[in-house]
Design an enzyme around this catalytic site. Structure first.
Site, PDB file in Angstrom:
ATOM      1  CE1 TYR A  68      35.504  37.968  25.123  1.00 55.89           C
ATOM      2  CE2 TYR A  68      34.279  37.420  27.368  1.00 55.89           C
ATOM      3  CZ  TYR A  68      34.494  38.155  26.156  1.00 55.89           C
ATOM      4  OH  TYR A  68      33.822  39.627  25.911  1.00 55.89           O
ATOM      5  CE  LYS A 123      36.776  41.282  25.608  1.00 55.68           C
ATOM      6  NZ  LYS A 123      37.074  42.264  24.817  1.00 55.68           N
TER       7      LYS A 123
END
Length: 255
Positions: free
Chosen positions: A161, A165
């Protein structure tokens, strides 16, 4: 100096993904209150219809259009439906995100990796391209990509994740550089720990919260409304010289 219109979105059309709850829905409410016509999108049409109806009762112009941003063929339909409804797109907020795993990065499956990258990186990339002809025709085009403090420094248990990002931050800077000649601004918000359903695994864990509080200058969890206020700044004319910016809203976590 007349400050009456610097936060106005009157006459603008905004498309927001991941907007049936949490940060996305708060951004939709703030944009609508600022005068924009807003399209909220997520996977479930019935939920969108309910939220759009709630906002419409307050006099806001809000429409729900279902789209699973992880399915690239649905993105074109989302853009076409938005333009058909409101005639164009001035503001795009890529807020939809996915994180199906929490734990050591070496335990992340390829399927989970692909899902995270498809939703968090590939979808914003494709949606920005699809919106480009309409943004180029706008007198005040703005793209806001919602990243995370994990995109600045990887967060424990959120390895891929965080990678996604970080990629979204870099992608935003690329678009900001290339789209400057077209007068399209592209900026990034990096929220810290915000009390939403998406981040419940973090703020509901006493051990994690104890560690977080030691790192936070402001000793509290943030709210989705506080992120929406930053998103309004980046959409409105008061930020007309901001592009390629990465703005943290994290209570001082990254200090």
């Amino acid at each position: 100096m007349d400050l009456s219109n610097v936060f106005s979105l009157e006459g603008k059309v905004a498309l927001i993904t991941g907007a049936s709850k949490g940060i996305g829905l708060s951004i939709a409410e703030v944009y609508a209150a600022a005068g924009a016509k807003v399209v909220i999108s997520s996977r479930k049409q019935d939920v969108l219809d309910e939220e759009a109806a709630n906002l419409s009762k307050r006099g806001y112009e809000v429409t729900g259009i279902a789209c699973n941003v992880g399915k690239m063929d649905e993105l074109k339909d989302l853009v076409n439906a938005t333009v058909s409804k409101y005639g164009g797109i001035d503001i795009l907020v890529n807020n939809a995100a996915s994180n199906p795993v929490f734990g050591p990065v070496h335990e992340t499956s390829l399927d989970a990796f692909d899902k995270i990258m498809d939703v968090n990186v590939k979808a914003p990339f494709e949606l920005m391209k699809l919106c480009f002809p309409h943004l180029r025709n706008s007198s005040g085009a703005s793209v806001i990509n919602v990243s995370s403090v994990g995109g600045i420094s990887p967060e424990p248990g959120l390895g891929i994740y965080s990678v996604s990002k970080a990629a979204l931050i870099s992608l935003s800077k690329v678009f900001a550089k290339e789209w400057g000649d077209h007068h399209i601004r592209v900026n990034v918000i990096c929220p810290g720990l915000i009390k939403t359903k998406f981040s419940e695994a973090l703020w509901s864990n006493d051990k994690i919260m104890g560690m977080m509080m030691k790192s936070l200058a402001l000793k509290r969890v943030g709210t989705s409304e506080e992120i929406a206020a930053v998103a309004l700044f980046l959409a409105a004319s008061c930020s007309s010289y901001n592009t390629g910016a990465v703005i943290t809203a994290d209570g001082g976590f990254t200090i």
